[in-house]
Design a protein around this motif. Sequence first.
Motif, short mmCIF file in Angstrom:
data_model
loop_
_atom_site.label_atom_id
_atom_site.label_comp_id
_atom_site.label_asym_id
_atom_site.label_seq_id
_atom_site.Cartn_x
_atom_site.Cartn_y
_atom_site.Cartn_z
N GLN A 562 -5.29 2.68 2.02
CA GLN A 562 -5.88 1.81 1.01
C GLN A 562 -5.07 0.54 0.79
OE1 GLN A 562 -5.86 4.42 -2.39
NE2 GLN A 562 -3.90 3.67 -3.12
N TYR A 563 -3.85 0.52 1.35
CA TYR A 563 -3.01 -0.67 1.21
C TYR A 563 -3.04 -1.54 2.47
CZ TYR A 563 -1.16 1.68 -2.89
OH TYR A 563 -1.04 2.31 -4.11
N THR A 564 -3.88 -1.20 3.43
CA THR A 564 -4.00 -2.02 4.64
C THR A 564 -5.24 -2.88 4.56
OG1 THR A 564 -5.21 -0.26 5.79
CG2 THR A 564 -2.81 -0.29 6.03
N GLY A 565 -5.14 -4.11 5.14
CA GLY A 565 -6.28 -5.02 5.13
C GLY A 565 -6.81 -5.26 6.53
N GLU A 566 -7.50 -6.37 6.70
CA GLU A 566 -8.06 -6.70 7.99
C GLU A 566 -7.05 -7.47 8.83
OE1 GLU A 566 -11.54 -8.91 7.22
OE2 GLU A 566 -12.64 -7.22 6.31
N ASP A 567 -7.28 -7.42 10.14
CA ASP A 567 -6.47 -8.19 11.10
C ASP A 567 -4.97 -7.87 10.97
OD1 ASP A 567 -8.77 -9.36 11.99
OD2 ASP A 567 -8.58 -11.05 10.59
N CYS A 568 -4.68 -6.58 10.91
CA CYS A 568 -3.28 -6.11 10.96
C CYS A 568 -2.47 -6.52 9.75
CB CYS A 568 -2.58 -6.58 12.23
SG CYS A 568 -3.44 -6.14 13.75
N VAL A 570 -1.01 -5.89 5.87
CA VAL A 570 -0.69 -4.80 4.93
C VAL A 570 -0.44 -5.45 3.58
CG1 VAL A 570 0.91 -2.94 4.38
CG2 VAL A 570 0.35 -3.40 6.76
N ASN A 571 -1.13 -4.95 2.56
CA ASN A 571 -1.07 -5.54 1.22
C ASN A 571 0.16 -5.06 0.46
OD1 ASN A 571 -3.51 -6.92 1.66
ND2 ASN A 571 -4.66 -5.08 1.07
N LEU A 572 1.29 -5.01 1.16
CA LEU A 572 2.57 -4.64 0.56
C LEU A 572 3.64 -5.54 1.14
CD1 LEU A 572 2.37 -0.73 0.81
CD2 LEU A 572 2.12 -2.08 -1.28
N SER A 573 4.74 -5.67 0.41
CA SER A 573 5.82 -6.51 0.91
C SER A 573 6.68 -5.71 1.91
CB SER A 573 6.67 -7.02 -0.24
OG SER A 573 7.79 -6.24 -0.43
#
Length: 684
Positions: A562-568, A570-573
């Motif tokens: 759930q913390y991964t987005g599109e085009d590789c 990652v919605n985390l630091s």
Amino acid sequence: MADTGNRLRKLLESPNFDPQSYVKQLSQQSDGDRDLQEHRQKIQTLADETAQNLKKNVYKNYRQFIETAKEISYLESEMYQLSHILTEQKSIMESITQSLLSTDKDEAAKEMLAAFPKETEEVKQRTLTTLLEKVEGCKNIMETPGRYLVYNGDLLEYDGDNMSQIQKVHAFLMNDCLLIATWLANRRGAVKYKYSALYDLESFAVVNVKDNPPMKDMFKILMFPKSWIFKAENSKIKKEWLEILEETKKNKVAKDKHKKEEEVPTSPVRQEVSTNPFDEEEPLDSEELVDLSPEWIQELPEDLDVCIAQRDFEGAVDLLDKLNEYLKEQPVSPRVKELRGKVDERVRQLTEVLVFELSPDRSLRGGPKATRRAVSQLIRLGQSTKACELFLKNRAAAVQTAIRQLRIEGATLLYIQKLCNIFFTSLLETAREFETDFAGNTGCYSAFVVWSRSVMKMFVDAFSKQVFDSKESLSTAAECVKFASEHCMQLSEIGLDLTFILQSLLVKDIRAALQSQKDIIIEATRHRNSEEMWRRMNLMTPEALAKLKDEMRSCGISSFDQYTGEDCWVNLSYTIVAFTKQMMAFLEEGLKLYFPELHMVFLESLREIILVAVQHVDYSLRCEQETEKKSFILQNASFLHETVLPVVEKRFEEGVGKPAKQLQDLRKSSRSVRVNPESTMSVV
């Protein structure tokens, strides 16, 4: 080409062929490398043809080879049988000859003694007196009444260790002792020899030394723990010495036996019968009740000497048991005390030999079973405590030697596997052998437990030196400790649990390793925090993203998708992801090393590591002014508090068996701070 090959073959097969001259001639006649290559090819072809022909001949005559080998084997067995038959016939002929010679000799001796009994003894005494006048320092030899000369002659004394000649001696065999005199370099008148030693016939045993050049015509005199080797002039004189020594010893035993029998009164005094009912009945003389006349009792001290010299420990202890059984419930008399004194001296000598057999200076090969013989005989002698002590010292030396001889490998885990295999296998074998040898001595088991702790300390010293002193990573240390613990648990199959001892010896090093790894993680986290830009991670390739998902899944974080987005993306630091992986690895490694004594150290280390990340997130929330970046920080904080920390608490509770209240309190307090950022200063 065929003609050339045949000529070359005939040349090489000729008996006068000289390789060096042939090569020299060939080098002179060749025009260049091409001729040499062609000639080399011809020789190689000829070699291949020869090898092929050899193989064909081998296959062709294969059956003949097998039949010939069988015939040779049959012939060899028949030769062995024939040799055995000849040896038996030779021994039979020698025994018949010996019996005939001894019979003739005994009859002639009896006739001579019957004809000239007093004259023979007087002549021998006069001869002894005359000979002893030539020996310096033996004036008191003739003071013993009845002593006379039996045999004398020159001998060469040899060193038993390196078989080198020591000196020339002259031996005087008397009816009750053996006198050894050395030759004088500077003679003074009639004196030729100097007194060296005098041995009682009962105090030593005579052993024949088989001829093995350069050791020839030798015999040995054993008086434990010493021995002397003498060489006769030839085999005939050696045979005479052996026969006369043996005969003289037997005559002395028979004479002593006869003398003791004569000491027993033949006309017993009739006791007066008392009519007083208060008079106590006087016990019979103990000399009359104890019969020490059997031949095996008379020869017991000498038989014990022979058994000890021949390392027949079982036979010696059997003789002692037989004597104890015979004298059981017998009254104590002076004769019994005298016999006991002689036997006790032999028991002391036997004990010294058995102790030497178990000493660490002896060879340690053969494992624990190699000590069983000496241990069992010491136990039979009633010295189980000494046997236990020596057995455990021997096995401790064997374990120490095995650890020292273990080669230190480059890979630490490989070395620890070998170390554990050697140590725990040796410990298991020692425990089983101890249980077999000391099954009836339960009091010795406490000594074995103490010994187990001492050798475990030896193992831990080698273990810690390789694992902890060399600053190996915590993951490697965790694998090594886990491997050692699994081996230690295998000892429980024989009822021996040393896990607590292993843990107590390792607790100091493991505590230091946990704290050192904690400091490394905190330092690395603070360094990443100082460079934090609060940006999303871009892994660039789907493979890298899939790898990160697998890593998070292996850490127990199943909701990472759930913390991964599109085009590789990652919605985390990067800081939070790196911290999560490092902290979860520390948790898993710590659980492998965990035991109750490390509970607070491990828990506090986790708390300090988590607190660094929590404080950094809360501080960033308080200081950040941009709305979009603040939202991203809140998303990272949510991942840390709602996903990572619950997984840490759950995994800790599963591994330890009880919840971590300190981690729960930390998560609750950090959640309240996240809800009320103004209160962050109180946490910081």
